[in-house]
Design an enzyme around this catalytic site. Structure first.
Site, PDB file in Angstrom:
ATOM      1  N   CYS A 273      31.628  82.709  57.466  1.00 22.50           N
ATOM      2  CA  CYS A 273      30.215  83.047  57.939  1.00 22.50           C
ATOM      3  C   CYS A 273      28.737  82.923  57.632  1.00 22.50           C
ATOM      4  O   CYS A 273      28.940  84.578  57.383  1.00 22.50           O
ATOM      5  CB  CYS A 273      30.539  82.832  59.409  1.00 22.50           C
ATOM      6  SG  CYS A 273      28.855  81.944  60.247  1.00 22.50           S
TER       7      CYS A 273
ATOM      8  N   ASP B 243      35.766  81.964  58.542  1.00 25.50           N
ATOM      9  CA  ASP B 243      36.342  80.363  58.468  1.00 25.50           C
ATOM     10  C   ASP B 243      37.809  80.064  57.771  1.00 25.50           C
ATOM     11  O   ASP B 243      37.605  80.465  56.447  1.00 25.50           O
ATOM     12  CB  ASP B 243      35.366  79.821  57.576  1.00 25.50           C
ATOM     13  CG  ASP B 243      33.499  80.310  59.224  1.00 25.50           C
ATOM     14  OD1 ASP B 243      33.920  79.728  59.759  1.00 25.50           O
ATOM     15  OD2 ASP B 243      32.207  79.822  58.306  1.00 25.50           O
TER      16      ASP B 243
END
Length: 155
Positions: free
Chosen positions: A53, A60
């Site tokens: 992120c 992520d």
């Protein structure tokens, strides 16, 4: 963005190759299309793709599906694996990461057609799916569904 001219000898196959430090530093190998003149689909699925992120640097996770119709070259799979792995330490929004991968592959390989689906797992309770394609698929192409279900605990 570095790329290697197509050759019959990919530079990473059969060698111990460290993960590139960044997507920009990753080199993609391309080899001549073994079936030039035919319209066929190549699919790569990366169900354990990770990036970071850009705000929190938390990981992520996504299931990427890359479909393309080769023209003169095909991407060598180990170099693609290393390129995708280089995103593990790369900060980027889902949209930028997904579209950026598709744009780079399209620009370097120049396929007849390419699409990428990025099926991102939830962060903050919201899954984000990102799709990009280079244009209309060839008319005579058999185009299967990407096979990733809408989020209900994907897998």
């Amino acid at each position: 963005m570095e790329s290697t001219p197509p050759s019959n000898t990919p530079q990473f196959l059969g060698r111990d190759t460290p993960l590139p430090a960044s997507p920009e530093a990753a080199v993609l190998d391309y080899v001549p299309n073994p079936r030039p003149g035919l319209t066929y689909l190549v699919r790569f699925a990366a169900p354990e793709f990770t990036s970071l992120c850009p705000v929190t640097s938390q990981p992520d996770f996504a299931h990427l599906v890359i479909d393309y119709v080769p023209r003169d070259t095909i991407v060598e799979s180990k170099s693609l694996k290393l390129f995708l792995g280089s995103f593990r330490n790369h900060n980027g929004f889902h949209e930028d990461v997904t579209v950026g991968i598709g744009v780079r592959l399209n620009a370097e390989m120049r396929p007849k057609w390419l699409r990428i689906g990025g099926y991102w797992y939830p962060r903050g309770g919201i899954p984000i799916d990102v799709f990009w394609q280079s244009g209309k698929p060839p008319e005579d192409l058999w185009l299967p569904d990407q096979g990733v279900q809408a989020y209900r605990g994907r897998g």
